[in-house]
Design an enzyme around this catalytic site. Structure first.
Site, PDB file in Angstrom:
ATOM      1  N   LYS A 137       1.977 -27.098 -19.681  1.00 20.49           N
ATOM      2  CA  LYS A 137       2.929 -27.127 -18.560  1.00 20.49           C
ATOM      3  C   LYS A 137       3.754 -28.410 -18.492  1.00 20.49           C
ATOM      4  CE  LYS A 137      -0.521 -24.664 -15.833  1.00 20.49           C
ATOM      5  NZ  LYS A 137      -1.663 -24.933 -16.727  1.00 20.49           N
ATOM      6  N   GLU A 144       5.402 -18.461 -21.848  1.00 19.19           N
ATOM      7  CA  GLU A 144       4.951 -17.462 -20.870  1.00 19.19           C
ATOM      8  C   GLU A 144       3.644 -17.864 -20.197  1.00 19.19           C
ATOM      9  OE1 GLU A 144       5.050 -14.945 -18.353  1.00 19.19           O
ATOM     10  OE2 GLU A 144       6.473 -14.229 -19.861  1.00 19.19           O
ATOM     11  N   GLU A 171     -12.124 -26.776 -13.825  1.00 19.32           N
ATOM     12  CA  GLU A 171     -12.111 -27.876 -14.793  1.00 19.32           C
ATOM     13  C   GLU A 171     -13.465 -28.589 -14.724  1.00 19.32           C
ATOM     14  OE1 GLU A 171      -9.697 -28.614 -16.952  1.00 19.32           O
ATOM     15  OE2 GLU A 171      -8.487 -26.939 -16.224  1.00 19.32           O
ATOM     16  N   ASP A 199      -2.082 -28.691 -10.366  1.00 21.62           N
ATOM     17  CA  ASP A 199      -1.817 -27.658 -11.359  1.00 21.62           C
ATOM     18  C   ASP A 199      -0.890 -26.585 -10.772  1.00 21.62           C
ATOM     19  OD1 ASP A 199      -2.461 -26.423 -14.021  1.00 21.62           O
ATOM     20  OD2 ASP A 199      -3.198 -24.826 -12.732  1.00 21.62           O
ATOM     21  N   LYS A 257       3.168 -25.377 -11.693  1.00 15.42           N
ATOM     22  CA  LYS A 257       3.659 -24.004 -11.820  1.00 15.42           C
ATOM     23  C   LYS A 257       4.826 -23.740 -10.860  1.00 15.42           C
ATOM     24  CE  LYS A 257      -0.891 -22.526 -13.356  1.00 15.42           C
ATOM     25  NZ  LYS A 257      -2.160 -21.884 -13.022  1.00 15.42           N
ATOM     26  N   GLY A 295      -8.903 -16.824 -17.927  1.00 10.80           N
ATOM     27  CA  GLY A 295      -9.707 -16.184 -18.973  1.00 10.80           C
ATOM     28  C   GLY A 295      -9.093 -16.385 -20.338  1.00 10.80           C
TER      29      GLY A 295
END
Length: 281
Positions: free
Chosen positions: A52, A79, A140, A151, A155, A272
């Protein structure tokens, strides 16, 4: 192994191999590696990444990388930077490329925090759920990295830029779920040991929401009209889509010129290894 890795040498090797499609896949979370994207792309190497740091890092670097896409006709695919394997970036790109305008994006972008608040009910202690999430491998190594909200802020910054806003990460206010007194803990273990001392505060918030027929959810938002993004703990009615999630699911509501007042909804697993790998590939 005696010499440190040289990422420019890696690029030079790829180019010298005369491969028809030289690609570097960066699965790190490193800002150091991100600084090489520009050099790689200038040499005709495509970049694919769930990292990111470019899309939410300094705006100047982000613009330089995006401009190289067109100038050098190289691919920059990212993506998996939002929503793991969910088609979030691709959908927004498609909408914008076909003339739609993004009005707002709101979502639960953290599989970890989705799991925590989906399970924060029925008298469960907040600290127990965080410990459970860590034991299941959903956090984490230091859960504060998830609960700080940074985080999610990355985004939100990424989605704001995809929507046409020139936001910097520092422009996004973040409500951290790490109590101020625990931010200086020397380790994740110490943090988890002391977290039960703050269960009462979280239980009060959950109880107040329940009495009003609502749930708590940790949400990232982009409002294009005001040019702002935010990350905060919010309350939603039990009938709201955000209240219907299970496990580590992510959900994104996108309001556009076309999808208004009924928003476009993207939902599914937000964490996942397999789904994230699918997003990368």
């Amino acid at each position: 192994a005696e010499n440190p890795s040289d990422l420019n040498k890696l690029k030079d090797h790829l180019v010298s191999c005369s491969s028809p499609v030289p690609v570097i896949i960066d699965c790190s979370a490193s800002d150091f590696v991100s600084d090489y994207y520009k050099s790689w792309m200038e040499s005709g190497v495509h970049v694919v990444t769930p990292n990111k740091k470019v899309n939410s890092g300094p705006l100047e670097r982000y613009k330089a990388v995006k401009n190289l896409q067109e100038k050098k006709h190289v691919h920059y695919f990212y993506e998996a930077t939002v929503g793991a394997g969910l088609p979030v970036i691709a959908t927004i790109k498609h909408l914008v490329d076909t003339g739609d305008k993004i009005k707002s994006i709101e979502g639960i972008f953290s599989g970890t925090l989705s799991y925590i608040f989906n399970n924060f009910k029925d008298g469960k202690k907040f600290s127990d759920i965080v410990i459970e999430a860590k034991a299941n491998g959903f956090t984490e190594p230091d859960p504060r990295d998830d609960l700080s909200g940074m985080d999610v802020a990355r985004k939100v910054t990424t989605l704001a830029r995809e929507s046409g806003l020139g936001l910097e990460l520092d422009d996004v206010p973040v409500e951290s779920l790490v109590p101020e007194e625990l931010q200086s803990c020397s380790s994740g273990e110490e943090y988890l040991e002391k977290l039960p001392d703050f269960d009462e505060q979280m239980a009060k918030l959950q109880s107040e929401a329940k009495e009003a027929g609502e749930v708590l959810r940790y949400v990232g938002s982009v409002d294009v009209a005001s040019g702002k993004g935010s990350v905060k703990l919010k309350r939603y009615p039990a009938s709201h889509p955000f209240a219907q999630l299970n496990g580590t699911d992510n959900i994104i509501l996108c309001v556009t010129d076309r999808y208004d007042p009924q928003p476009l909804v993207i939902t599914g697993p937000g964490a996942g290894a397999e789904v994230t790998a699918g997003g990368v590939f």
